[in-house]
Design a protein around this motif. Structure first.
Motif, PDB file in Angstrom:
ATOM      1  N   THR A 154       0.824  -1.204   0.000  1.00 26.69           N
ATOM      2  CA  THR A 154       0.000   0.000   0.000  1.00 26.69           C
ATOM      3  C   THR A 154       0.858   1.254   0.000  1.00 26.69           C
ATOM      4  O   THR A 154       0.608   2.192  -0.753  1.00 26.69           O
ATOM      5  CB  THR A 154      -0.908   0.036   1.249  1.00 26.69           C
ATOM      6  OG1 THR A 154      -1.464  -1.257   1.451  1.00 26.69           O
ATOM      7  CG2 THR A 154      -2.021   1.045   1.071  1.00 26.69           C
ATOM      8  N   LYS A 529      -8.465  -7.661  -6.198  1.00 29.49           N
ATOM      9  CA  LYS A 529      -8.399  -6.252  -6.531  1.00 29.49           C
ATOM     10  C   LYS A 529      -7.580  -6.047  -7.797  1.00 29.49           C
ATOM     11  O   LYS A 529      -6.556  -6.705  -7.997  1.00 29.49           O
ATOM     12  CB  LYS A 529      -7.749  -5.471  -5.379  1.00 29.49           C
ATOM     13  CG  LYS A 529      -7.736  -3.974  -5.550  1.00 29.49           C
ATOM     14  CD  LYS A 529      -9.128  -3.376  -5.429  1.00 29.49           C
ATOM     15  CE  LYS A 529      -9.091  -1.864  -5.483  1.00 29.49           C
ATOM     16  NZ  LYS A 529     -10.448  -1.266  -5.421  1.00 29.49           N
ATOM     17  N   THR A 531      -5.356  -3.216  -9.516  1.00 28.92           N
ATOM     18  CA  THR A 531      -4.666  -1.956  -9.279  1.00 28.92           C
ATOM     19  C   THR A 531      -3.918  -1.574 -10.551  1.00 28.92           C
ATOM     20  O   THR A 531      -3.574  -2.434 -11.373  1.00 28.92           O
ATOM     21  CB  THR A 531      -3.677  -2.072  -8.105  1.00 28.92           C
ATOM     22  OG1 THR A 531      -2.825  -3.205  -8.303  1.00 28.92           O
ATOM     23  CG2 THR A 531      -4.419  -2.251  -6.790  1.00 28.92           C
ATOM     24  N   THR A 552      -2.611   3.180  -7.962  1.00 24.07           N
ATOM     25  CA  THR A 552      -3.441   2.666  -6.872  1.00 24.07           C
ATOM     26  C   THR A 552      -2.712   1.531  -6.167  1.00 24.07           C
ATOM     27  O   THR A 552      -1.917   0.809  -6.769  1.00 24.07           O
ATOM     28  CB  THR A 552      -4.791   2.167  -7.388  1.00 24.07           C
ATOM     29  OG1 THR A 552      -4.591   1.058  -8.278  1.00 24.07           O
ATOM     30  CG2 THR A 552      -5.533   3.266  -8.134  1.00 24.07           C
ATOM     31  N   TYR A 554      -3.104  -1.616  -2.813  1.00 22.35           N
ATOM     32  CA  TYR A 554      -4.075  -2.517  -2.172  1.00 22.35           C
ATOM     33  C   TYR A 554      -3.357  -3.334  -1.109  1.00 22.35           C
ATOM     34  O   TYR A 554      -2.209  -3.752  -1.275  1.00 22.35           O
ATOM     35  CB  TYR A 554      -4.686  -3.424  -3.241  1.00 22.35           C
ATOM     36  CG  TYR A 554      -5.196  -4.760  -2.766  1.00 22.35           C
ATOM     37  CD1 TYR A 554      -6.444  -4.886  -2.148  1.00 22.35           C
ATOM     38  CD2 TYR A 554      -4.440  -5.921  -2.954  1.00 22.35           C
ATOM     39  CE1 TYR A 554      -6.910  -6.126  -1.728  1.00 22.35           C
ATOM     40  CE2 TYR A 554      -4.895  -7.160  -2.539  1.00 22.35           C
ATOM     41  CZ  TYR A 554      -6.133  -7.255  -1.928  1.00 22.35           C
ATOM     42  OH  TYR A 554      -6.585  -8.474  -1.506  1.00 22.35           O
ATOM     43  N   THR A 572      -7.109   0.487   0.640  1.00 24.25           N
ATOM     44  CA  THR A 572      -6.601   0.913  -0.667  1.00 24.25           C
ATOM     45  C   THR A 572      -6.003   2.302  -0.549  1.00 24.25           C
ATOM     46  O   THR A 572      -6.290   3.058   0.391  1.00 24.25           O
ATOM     47  CB  THR A 572      -7.707   0.929  -1.731  1.00 24.25           C
ATOM     48  OG1 THR A 572      -8.724   1.865  -1.347  1.00 24.25           O
ATOM     49  CG2 THR A 572      -8.331  -0.444  -1.913  1.00 24.25           C
TER      50      THR A 572
END
Length: 812
Positions: A154, A529, A531, A552, A554, A572
């Motif tokens: 992240t 997810k 990203t 982005t 995750y 996120t």
């Protein structure tokens, strides 16, 4: 902040006469030719110049790792203004980058910062020890790594990259150091060719020092070894096999007592909490006689008595090993890279801190394989596609004796993750590059375990019962041993509090008892997810470029041993970035600047707190607490004003704010001890309706995120006939910041400077060297990891004290 300009001015003047070491250019730069050199990084999974990489990245050379005495993962915080690395028990290290991170101190929570060793994602924060020797460099990538790296990145990634075997080269190098605290370090490496196409490199490391704390804790006993075999059967194919092993002994620091917290009362009732400093130093451990006397003087209201002792003895007996393979096959269409890996850890450690004694035994193993294909379509398109599979299995037992509460935990947990990723860079014109990258990640986690929680009561809480002879929680190995202990002492063990039972059923408001409160979990989670990253780069010249990106990140969800809070959801992060990297003055001046805006959603937060049981238990849990905004800039400057002089400065400015930060604690009569607003509420849990306080810290700054982080560096080389004298200095400034989400004034680390000085006599060709050094000249030890124990004493750790010594090195 008033001292900041004055101190910087002083350091700047000192550096003019005695410049200090730069982070990476001194090792890779071409200082003899009067120009800054290029640093080759692999931050985007391909080798390229750091100045051509459109990412915020700090590169730490092997020489800087030695200068900053980096022997453990927690020491990395001295090398990058953006990074806070906090050491914990059993080799566990918690990382924060630009204020993003979480306290991963147990086997069922995952780090928000990806740690990659030799290209392999390391899943356990307790398995980052024993690798900091014979390194080519460490790369600190700032911001979400949602496309090319591992999983759960992240806030960023830390890449630890060892030196690799070299063909047709025979070489031996090493160093030995000795300093205060009887600190002995040994490092060595041998590179041997085996024919024309094969080479072997073997390296080893030892770091032993005595206790940093007065109670004999905080000592280090670590050893490690690494062997690599590299082969090039043909010009198009190369193979590498690496094995590493490390052992960690010694003991984690016990911590020190910051002070005590006591409720106060006035004519109208509760009047607030009063904090009283302990008067103890940061190096008086909790096992020190003065510390023990302070603990024994505290009245434990729940047990109805004083006289507690902390008689646990911290220790580490942790082993780590791994095997990594790497294949690179080059074709006219591109390059195939395959990297399988296997890693295991066996942990057996005891620690104290807020506990009478806590211990964990853990077996970890992870298997992973990653495959990548990198190629080109003509001169305008570069691409990379790949996939990764990760499988982790953990089996652990633990106990946490908190004087009046002890959980005995036994669990097994697993993580299976796979991902596919790709990146395409298109250059419509020579100066402009457009990049699109994406990654799909699927995580499946299981957790099967039991926490047998025992809570000691001197009758009904809140009515002032006194039990002067009631035994506190004993230091025993199992729940059966604890039950046998209290049964033999005539203390009843029950699944229901005695004070809620009628007298005919054995109820009593004054009789002591031990509440048995098991927490079973047998559950699973599945998260997935997509990203991605979108970026543009424009090169004004071969040495000047600008870039912008949106990316982005995750981080998967997980589990906690906490009733009503057994699991938490993924988090996120969205990152907006604009930056520029430049060289000026005929390659003598480098200026890199990046501005960033991060939006953090569904943030995971780990802390000691209460679960939502009835009655509640004190547990370490992770939960989702809301959103935050992080913005700021990084400025990095390097200058070669003369061929033998190298100066650099790194500045990070952070403006952080929790847009929403709400969590709940049980309402047991007195309000919570926090600087954040709170309101009483009720909450429905599996055990019924309970009273809670909703604590709202929205609008507060992120903790472990100083507004200003500044590092000033330089190096002056003075030729002396056949030898040279290298004078170095380094100072790091961090502004004040909170280190706990309670936002209490005594849990705020003050503004500090930490300065390192060294002088080296070396041969002109660096075949030998002798260095004298002093780290943390000011002996500033910032507070880290504060918690409050059952006696309402605040316990914290402190950063490393002043150290000094000598180091001799050789290579041929």
């Amino acid at each position: 902040m008033k001292r900041f300009p004055q101190h910087v001015s002083f350091v700047a003047m000192a550096m003019a006469a005695l410049p200090a070491v730069a982070q990476a250019q001194s090792a890779n730069g071409d200082a003899a030719a009067g120009q800054l050199g290029e640093i080759i990084v692999t931050a985007e999974r391909v080798s390229q110049s750091q100045q051509k990489t459109p990412l915020a990245i700090d590169v730490v050379s092997a020489s800087e790792l030695a200068n900053q005495r980096v022997t453990r993962a927690e020491d990395l915080s001295r090398t990058s203004p953006a990074l806070a690395a906090i050491g914990g028990s059993g080799g566990t290290t918690t990382f924060y980058l630009r204020g993003v991170g979480n306290n991963t101190v147990n086997a069922y929570s995952d780090p928000a910062i990806a740690f990659n060793y030799d290209g392999v994602y390391v899943g356990r924060p307790s398995s980052t020890s024993g690798v900091f020797y014979d390194l080519a460099r460490v790369e600190v990538l700032k911001g979400p790594q949602g496309t090319l790296y591992g999983r759960n990145a992240t806030g960023g990634a830390i890449n630890v990259i060892p030196n690799r075997p070299k063909l047709n080269t025979t070489g031996v190098e090493g160093n030995v150091g000795y300093g205060n605290f009887d600190w002995l370090t040994l490092q060595g490496a041998v590179n041997l060719p085996v024919g024309e196409n094969v080479a072997i490199r073997a390296a080893g490391n030892l770091s032993h020092h005595d206790a940093f704390l007065s109670d004999g804790t905080g000592n280090q006993r670590e050893e490690g070894a690494r062997v690599q075999i590299y082969a090039e059967p043909s010009a198009d194919l190369d193979l590498r096999l690496a094995f590493d092993y490390a052992h960690q002994g010694g003991a984690s620091a016990s911590g020190y007592y910051v002070g005590s917290v006591n409720p106060t009362f006035g004519p109208t009732g509760f009047a607030g909490y009063r904090f009283t400093p302990s008067g103890l130093s940061t190096q008086q451990g909790t096992g020190d006689p003065a510390s023990q006397a302070l603990l024994a003087s505290r009245f434990l209201a729940q047990a109805g008595r004083a006289g507690a002792v902390q008689d646990g003895r911290p220790s580490n007996d942790n082993s780590y090993w791994g095997v990594t393979g790497e294949l690179n096959y080059k074709t006219d269409g591109g390059t195939l890279t395959i990297q399988p890996a296997w890693r295991e850890a066996s942990l057996d450690y005891v620690f104290t801190n807020i506990f009478r004694e806590a211990a964990s035994k853990e077996k970890d193993r992870q298997a992973s394989v990653e495959a990548r294909w990198a190629g080109k379509f003509g001169d305008q398109v570069d691409y990379l596609v790949g996939g990764m599979y990760f499988d982790e299995r953990i089996s652990a037992t633990a106990r946490y004796n908190q004087l009046t509460l002890t959980p005995f935990q036994s669990f097994k947990t697993s993580t299976e993750s796979w991902a596919g990723f790709g990146k395409v860079t298109f250059r419509p014109v020579e100066e402009l590059s457009l990049t699109a990258a994406g990654r799909y990640t699927s995580d499946k986690k299981t957790f099967n375990g039991l926490s047998q929680v025992y809570i000691l009561f001197c009758g009904q809480p809140g009515i002032g019962n006194v039990c002067p002879t009631l035994p506190l929680m004993p230091r025993v190995q199992s729940a059966a041993d604890l039950e046998a202990f209290y049964t033999s002492n005539g203390v009843r063990i029950t699944n229901v509090p005695l004070f809620v039972l009628p007298p005919v059923a054995g109820g009593s408001t004054t009789a002591p008892f031990v509440l048995r409160s098991p927490i079973p979990i047998n559950s699973g989670l599945k998260n997935d997810k997509f990203t991605y990253r979108l970026a543009a780069q424009y090169d004004f010249s071969p040495r000047n470029m600008v870039y912008a990106s949106f990316e982005t990140g995750y981080h998967a969800g997980g589990f906690s041993f906490a009733r009503g809070l057994e699991s938490y959801a993924p988090e996120t992060l969205d990152a907006y970035t604009i930056g520029t990297k430049n060289r000026f003055l005929d390659n003598k001046l480098q200026i890199n600047l990046e501005g960033f805006l991060w939006k953090y959603r569904n943030q995971q937060f780990s802390q000691f707190g209460y679960d939502l049981g009835s009655p509640p238990s004190t547990v370490f849990l992770t939960r989702n607490i809301g959103n935050s905004t992080i913005k700021g800039f990084d400025l990095d400057v390097e200058l070669l004003p003369a061929s033998n002089t190298l100066l650099s400065a790194s500045v990070q400015y952070l403006d952080t704010s929790y847009d929403s930060f709400v969590y709940f604690v049980p309402n047991q009569g007195l309000p919570p001890n926090t600087a954040c607003p709170f309101t009483p509420q009720t909450q429905t849990t599996p055990g019924g309706v309970i009273n809670v306080f909703a604590i709202d810290c929205s609008g507060r700054p992120a903790f472990n995120a100083p507004k200003w982080s500044v590092t000033l560096n330089g190096q002056q080389t003075i030729p002396l006939d056949t030898v040279k004298l290298v004078l170095q200095a380094n100072t790091r400034f961090r502004s004040a910041n909170f280190v706990s989400a309670d936002y209490l004034p005594y849990l705020k680390a003050p503004s500090t400077y930490v300065t390192t000085l060294s002088a080296t006599i070396a041969a002109e060709d660096d075949r030998w060297s002798l260095t004298g050094y002093m780290f943390n000249l000011e002996n500033n030890q910032r507070i880290v990891n504060p918690f409050t124990n059952s006696a309402n004493l605040v316990v914290a750790n402190a950063e490393q004290p002043r150290t000094y010594g000598i180091r001799a090195g050789f290579k041929f």
